[in-house]
Write a protein that holds these residues in place. Sequence first.
Motif, PDB file in Angstrom:
ATOM      1  N   LYS A 140      18.264   1.562   5.494  1.00 52.11           N
ATOM      2  CA  LYS A 140      18.832   1.160   4.200  1.00 52.11           C
ATOM      3  C   LYS A 140      17.819   0.394   3.362  1.00 52.11           C
ATOM      4  CE  LYS A 140      23.711   0.855   5.584  1.00 52.11           C
ATOM      5  NZ  LYS A 140      24.848  -0.078   5.827  1.00 52.11           N
ATOM      6  N   ILE A 141      17.049  -0.468   4.018  1.00 49.51           N
ATOM      7  CA  ILE A 141      16.033  -1.249   3.305  1.00 49.51           C
ATOM      8  C   ILE A 141      15.018  -0.323   2.646  1.00 49.51           C
ATOM      9  CG2 ILE A 141      14.090  -2.843   3.615  1.00 49.51           C
ATOM     10  CD1 ILE A 141      15.798  -4.117   5.922  1.00 49.51           C
ATOM     11  N   VAL A 142      14.527   0.641   3.419  1.00 44.11           N
ATOM     12  CA  VAL A 142      13.479   1.549   2.909  1.00 44.11           C
ATOM     13  C   VAL A 142      14.026   2.421   1.789  1.00 44.11           C
ATOM     14  CG1 VAL A 142      11.908   3.429   3.507  1.00 44.11           C
ATOM     15  CG2 VAL A 142      12.246   1.534   5.105  1.00 44.11           C
ATOM     16  N   ALA A 160       9.426   6.908  -1.046  1.00 40.87           N
ATOM     17  CA  ALA A 160       8.751   7.012   0.255  1.00 40.87           C
ATOM     18  C   ALA A 160       9.498   7.948   1.207  1.00 40.87           C
ATOM     19  CB  ALA A 160       8.631   5.633   0.893  1.00 40.87           C
ATOM     20  N   ASP A 161       8.736   8.658   2.036  1.00 35.64           N
ATOM     21  CA  ASP A 161       9.304   9.437   3.141  1.00 35.64           C
ATOM     22  C   ASP A 161       9.531   8.506   4.330  1.00 35.64           C
ATOM     23  OD1 ASP A 161       9.231  11.886   1.806  1.00 35.64           O
ATOM     24  OD2 ASP A 161       7.174  12.281   2.428  1.00 35.64           O
ATOM     25  N   LEU A 162      10.677   8.646   4.974  1.00 36.11           N
ATOM     26  CA  LEU A 162      10.976   7.864   6.174  1.00 36.11           C
ATOM     27  C   LEU A 162      10.485   8.620   7.392  1.00 36.11           C
ATOM     28  CD1 LEU A 162      13.126   6.881   3.970  1.00 36.11           C
ATOM     29  CD2 LEU A 162      14.492   6.150   5.929  1.00 36.11           C
ATOM     30  N   VAL A 163       9.767   7.932   8.270  1.00 39.10           N
ATOM     31  CA  VAL A 163       9.248   8.553   9.488  1.00 39.10           C
ATOM     32  C   VAL A 163       9.753   7.758  10.685  1.00 39.10           C
ATOM     33  CG1 VAL A 163       7.213   9.249  10.790  1.00 39.10           C
ATOM     34  CG2 VAL A 163       7.173   9.326   8.277  1.00 39.10           C
ATOM     35  N   ARG A 193       7.227   1.994  -5.989  1.00 41.57           N
ATOM     36  CA  ARG A 193       7.325   3.454  -6.125  1.00 41.57           C
ATOM     37  C   ARG A 193       6.054   4.171  -5.670  1.00 41.57           C
ATOM     38  NH1 ARG A 193      10.473   4.116 -11.963  1.00 41.57           N
ATOM     39  NH2 ARG A 193      12.581   3.777 -11.128  1.00 41.57           N
ATOM     40  N   LYS A 194       4.969   3.427  -5.545  1.00 42.67           N
ATOM     41  CA  LYS A 194       3.713   4.028  -5.084  1.00 42.67           C
ATOM     42  C   LYS A 194       3.686   4.230  -3.564  1.00 42.67           C
ATOM     43  CE  LYS A 194       0.858   2.344  -8.896  1.00 42.67           C
ATOM     44  NZ  LYS A 194      -0.205   1.401  -9.308  1.00 42.67           N
ATOM     45  N   VAL A 195       4.652   3.621  -2.871  1.00 40.63           N
ATOM     46  CA  VAL A 195       4.719   3.774  -1.410  1.00 40.63           C
ATOM     47  C   VAL A 195       5.136   5.204  -1.078  1.00 40.63           C
ATOM     48  CG1 VAL A 195       5.803   2.967   0.717  1.00 40.63           C
ATOM     49  CG2 VAL A 195       5.291   1.335  -1.113  1.00 40.63           C
ATOM     50  N   LYS A 196       4.295   5.889  -0.306  1.00 38.55           N
ATOM     51  CA  LYS A 196       4.542   7.295   0.023  1.00 38.55           C
ATOM     52  C   LYS A 196       5.248   7.483   1.364  1.00 38.55           C
ATOM     53  CE  LYS A 196       0.426   8.950  -2.461  1.00 38.55           C
ATOM     54  NZ  LYS A 196      -0.886   9.623  -2.297  1.00 38.55           N
ATOM     55  N   GLU A 197       5.022   6.550   2.295  1.00 35.99           N
ATOM     56  CA  GLU A 197       5.539   6.753   3.652  1.00 35.99           C
ATOM     57  C   GLU A 197       5.804   5.404   4.322  1.00 35.99           C
ATOM     58  OE1 GLU A 197       3.827   9.887   6.565  1.00 35.99           O
ATOM     59  OE2 GLU A 197       2.988   7.970   7.236  1.00 35.99           O
ATOM     60  N   GLY A 255       0.828  -1.201   0.000  1.00 36.44           N
ATOM     61  CA  GLY A 255       0.000   0.000   0.000  1.00 36.44           C
ATOM     62  C   GLY A 255       0.858   1.245   0.000  1.00 36.44           C
ATOM     63  N   THR A 256       0.231   2.396   0.149  1.00 35.93           N
ATOM     64  CA  THR A 256       0.974   3.665   0.117  1.00 35.93           C
ATOM     65  C   THR A 256       1.667   3.966   1.440  1.00 35.93           C
ATOM     66  OG1 THR A 256      -1.046   4.850   0.728  1.00 35.93           O
ATOM     67  CG2 THR A 256      -0.529   4.678  -1.630  1.00 35.93           C
TER      68      THR A 256
END
Length: 314
Positions: free
Chosen positions: A111-113, A120-123, A96-100, A40-41
Amino acid sequence: MFHLNSKQLEHQYVFYLSNFLSWEQREHATNWILFPQNIGTHLSIDETALSQGELYTVITNKAAKGKKGSLVAMIKGTDSEIVNDILKQIPVDARRKVKEVTLDMAASMEKIVRKSFTKADLVTDRFHVQKLAYDAVQEMRIAYRWEAIEQENKEMELARELGKSFVPYRLENGDTEKQLLARSRYLLFKNEHNWTPSQVHRAEILFNKYPALEKAYKLSRELAHIYQTSKLKGVAFTKLAQWYDKVEKAGFKSFRTVARTIQNHYLSILNFFDNRSTNASAESFNAKIKAFRNQFRGVRNVEFFLFRLANIYA
């Protein structure tokens, strides 16, 4: 009731009734299971242990809210190269559709993300950041407690040499110094407005005796207050910078480590204030895995355990 042998019934279920033998992911299940259709996103990534300390990297979809369709991938180990090689099997367009993606401060997870979910933005999870500050306070409390124990040991030895019975000094609430420090553990985690009357009294004695501990406690609560009250990323950035200055002036070694850690992850920490996303869904999913594991008193057959986990959550 039906005079069935439980082990025989379990065997029949595993090998004949459950469709485990025809499971398409059975061959590689011990090392990884993957469900690209569940991506998902907004994702969470974390690690969990199945048995004997064996760690698995778990990626979940927040939109599924811990129910069917929440499990995206479960990969043995936390090595970023190995995990990324498995995640490459998910189509690039889907990744690439993953946003966060929410995560803790482990370098391997970052590193994985960054490699697998490039858009995606890392939070960074707020609770991991706050826990660092709480741990810093507890580290100071424990150091004072060791000093109190050592002082009491010296007084006991002196009393023995003088042929007197040792009577420890008690504070006004009846605690000895080491008891005061031991029993203050939980109140240092809580907001002062949530203290019980006995905790209020204990805190007054503690902070009068150890003013540095009071200063450290207030620093930890200020960090929590920034997370609770800041609605805009710019405001949070300013407040974190001011908090950083206070830490530098306080001169506490453990808090300087916390401040440097925040400085090294400040971009992903500030991303929290965009949507106020946390890694609670990942922690909740880990708790479900542990509860499932405890039901069966451990994981004897890893493949079958993951098969059942996939049936429920994938």
